[in-house]
Design a protein around this motif. Structure first.
Motif, PDB file in Angstrom:
ATOM      1  N   MET A   1       0.845  -1.201   0.000  1.00 53.40           N
ATOM      2  CA  MET A   1       0.000   0.000   0.000  1.00 53.40           C
ATOM      3  C   MET A   1       0.873   1.240   0.000  1.00 53.40           C
ATOM      4  O   MET A   1       0.619   2.176  -0.758  1.00 53.40           O
ATOM      5  CB  MET A   1      -0.879  -0.027   1.253  1.00 53.40           C
ATOM      6  N   ASN A 286      -2.914  -4.486  -5.915  1.00 53.75           N
ATOM      7  CA  ASN A 286      -2.132  -4.684  -4.696  1.00 53.75           C
ATOM      8  C   ASN A 286      -2.546  -3.692  -3.607  1.00 53.75           C
ATOM      9  O   ASN A 286      -2.766  -4.060  -2.452  1.00 53.75           O
ATOM     10  CB  ASN A 286      -0.653  -4.543  -5.031  1.00 53.75           C
ATOM     11  N   SER A 289      -5.980  -4.605  -2.197  1.00 54.47           N
ATOM     12  CA  SER A 289      -6.000  -5.755  -1.291  1.00 54.47           C
ATOM     13  C   SER A 289      -5.321  -5.393   0.025  1.00 54.47           C
ATOM     14  O   SER A 289      -5.749  -5.830   1.095  1.00 54.47           O
ATOM     15  CB  SER A 289      -5.369  -6.981  -1.950  1.00 54.47           C
ATOM     16  N   ASP A 290      -4.271  -4.579  -0.034  1.00 60.19           N
ATOM     17  CA  ASP A 290      -3.616  -4.118   1.205  1.00 60.19           C
ATOM     18  C   ASP A 290      -4.584  -3.307   2.048  1.00 60.19           C
ATOM     19  O   ASP A 290      -4.668  -3.461   3.272  1.00 60.19           O
ATOM     20  CB  ASP A 290      -2.403  -3.254   0.864  1.00 60.19           C
ATOM     21  N   SER A 291      -5.299  -2.440   1.357  1.00 61.18           N
ATOM     22  CA  SER A 291      -6.242  -1.583   2.058  1.00 61.18           C
ATOM     23  C   SER A 291      -7.342  -2.417   2.714  1.00 61.18           C
ATOM     24  O   SER A 291      -7.759  -2.163   3.849  1.00 61.18           O
ATOM     25  CB  SER A 291      -6.820  -0.577   1.072  1.00 61.18           C
ATOM     26  N   LYS A 293      -7.029  -5.538   3.659  1.00 64.69           N
ATOM     27  CA  LYS A 293      -6.435  -6.257   4.790  1.00 64.69           C
ATOM     28  C   LYS A 293      -6.314  -5.333   6.005  1.00 64.69           C
ATOM     29  O   LYS A 293      -6.575  -5.728   7.142  1.00 64.69           O
ATOM     30  CB  LYS A 293      -5.052  -6.793   4.390  1.00 64.69           C
ATOM     31  N   MET A 294      -5.938  -4.089   5.712  1.00 67.85           N
ATOM     32  CA  MET A 294      -5.775  -3.114   6.791  1.00 67.85           C
ATOM     33  C   MET A 294      -7.095  -2.909   7.534  1.00 67.85           C
ATOM     34  O   MET A 294      -7.142  -2.876   8.759  1.00 67.85           O
ATOM     35  CB  MET A 294      -5.299  -1.805   6.173  1.00 67.85           C
TER      36      MET A 294
END
Lengths: 339, 141
Positions: A1, A286, A289-291, A293-294
């Protein structure tokens, strides 16, 4: 991210500088398609990145966090985005959305107007001649589109050049070039950085139609002469309106390109562009998906906090979770354990 | 991509090709100073069309009311019908002047020229071997 969210923005910036220059050296048809792909992908990437950046800021507003059941401190601890960046992104996004909306309304209205005019033109033939001494010629998109040419324009061209003119406008209609134009115009409305790309696209379309006309009449030289003569005739009569003079450089460039040997097919720039666009998409995916997950982590943190909070006063309440979200999450975690 | 000459030269051109032929014939008549016979139209159309094809197109355009004709010798001489076209001219003019923004959807054949462009064009078109353009121009033949 931390990095990937900026990749689409960087790719957009690089392509907006490089693509218009490279496109002029390519064969016009692949160039137009490449510029259309670039406009589409970078617009999605640009808007997506701004949205992700803005969202990380919005998610920290307590009311929003309560609605989404995530922990603000956990988010802040993890959040790699400065609040100012998030705010600026949100502003750009809102301005872009407004611009896009206005441009879409305008473009739709123009296209409807053109369609109506097509139907209103006398006759049902492809060509509508306008009895007017001012030389002008254009294609009016519609279903089917019409070619509108003034009698003044027809009189200033020779037999072969006349055919070249008709073939050029026909190429615009048959290739649905107005769809390309619309795409570029809307992309540039959302992201003003793409304006040079839209201009390069307009030029590529003219070149595309020129080359198709040349294939049709069997001579690039005839098309060059037709374009040149038509432009000179138009400018003598109309004393070149200043608004159009800005784009005027296009005509000599087209004539020169037609007098030079046909542009070779090149794969290297196309492959490079495709690679950059892939990078743009990968960056966005990417970052998204990071966001995600966060947010998940922040929700879990909120969940854990509320469990410890409710368990102390009610020690017998085992299996009686206070929150639907938590229950769901605990179950998911248990399932993970079993697996 | 395809070979337009082939489907034009044949006796029964396809629907699209027929529409194109009509446009070409109409454009030829409009570019002439006076009425033209079918033979004269044929001479003005590049691409080796059959005489009968031109005759068929002329009579079709006449039936649509886009041409007027009068007897000349054993056949007819054709001329474009001007009243509708001048009516359209007025419409187009007011529409184009009304909102320059509408230019956005028109695929114009040529854009405007600056003074420098004009000079450059003259050089490109006439002086193929002029001192300034020699490097760029290829005869292509």
């Amino acid at each position: 991210m931390l990095i990937s969210v900026y990749v689409p923005l960087a790719v957009t910036a690089v392509l907006t500088v490089l693509a218009p220059r490279v496109a002029r050296r390519l064969a016009p048809r692949p160039a137009a398609w490449a510029l259309a792909c670039i406009a589409l992908v970078t617009t999605v990437g640009w808007a997506g990145s701004l949205a992700l950046l803005a969202f990380t800021g919005i998610a920290q507003i307590p009311q929003v966090a309560a609605e989404g059941r995530w922990s603000v401190p956990a988010l802040q601890a993890e959040d790699p985005v400065y609040l100012t960046v998030a705010v600026i992104s949100a502003l750009f996004l809102v301005a872009g959305a407004v611009g896009l909306f206005l441009a879409a309304v305008r473009q739709a209205r123009h296209l409807l107007w053109a369609r109506r005019e097509c139907a209103r033109m006398p006759g049902d033939s492809e060509l509508a001649v306008v009895d007017d001494d001012t030389p002008q010629a254009f294609a009016l998109p519609g279903a089917p589109g019409r070619i509108v040419v003034s009698s003044g324009m027809l009189r200033c061209l020779g037999d072969e050049e006349r055919e070249a003119l008709l073939a050029h406008e026909r190429a615009h209609l048959r290739g649905r070039h107005h769809v390309f134009q619309t795409l570029w115009r809307l992309a540039a409305a959302l992201n003003p950085l793409l304006r040079p790309l839209a201009d390069a696209g307009g030029f590529a379309l003219e070149r595309w139609a020129d080359e198709e006309a040349a294939a049709r009449v069997g001579s690039r030289r005839v098309v060059a002469r037709a374009v040149g003569r038509a432009a000179l005739a138009s400018s003598f009569r109309a004393s070149s309106p200043p608004a159009l003079a800005v784009t005027g450089g296009a005509v000599p460039q087209r004539v020169r390109a037609l007098l030079a040997p046909p542009p070779p097919r090149r794969t290297f720039p196309i492959a490079g562009g495709a690679l950059l666009l892939t990078l743009c998409c990968a960056g966005l995916v990417n970052a998204a998906s990071d966001s995600d997950k966060m947010l998940d982590d922040a929700q879990r943190a909120q969940c854990a906090a509320s469990i410890t909070h409710t368990r102390t006063p009610r020690p017998e309440g085992f299996g009686h979770e206070p929150d639907v979200c938590c229950e769901h999450r605990m179950r998911a975690e248990r399932a993970e354990h079993l697996a | 991509m395809h070979h337009p000459r082939d489907d034009e030269a044949g006796g029964t051109p396809g629907r699209r090709a027929r529409g194109e032929l009509e446009s070409n014939v109409l454009a030829a008549l409009w570019s002439a100073d006076g009425p033209l016979t079918a033979r004269q139209v044929l001479e003005r159309l590049p691409g080796g069309l059959a005489y009968t094809t031109v005759l068929t197109i002329l009579s079709r355009l006449y039936d649509k009311g886009m041409l007027v004709r009068h007897r000349e010798g054993r056949g007819y001489a054709y001329e474009p019908a001007r009243d509708e076209a001048s009516h359209t001219a007025q419409r187009m003019k007011s529409l184009l002047e009304g909102g320059s923004d509408r230019e956005a959807v028109l695929a114009r054949f040529v854009s405007g020229l600056s003074e420098a462009d004009e000079q450059l064009l003259h050089q490109l078109l006439s002086g193929h071997d002029g001192p300034h353009s020699a490097g760029h121009v290829d005869d292509g033949k």
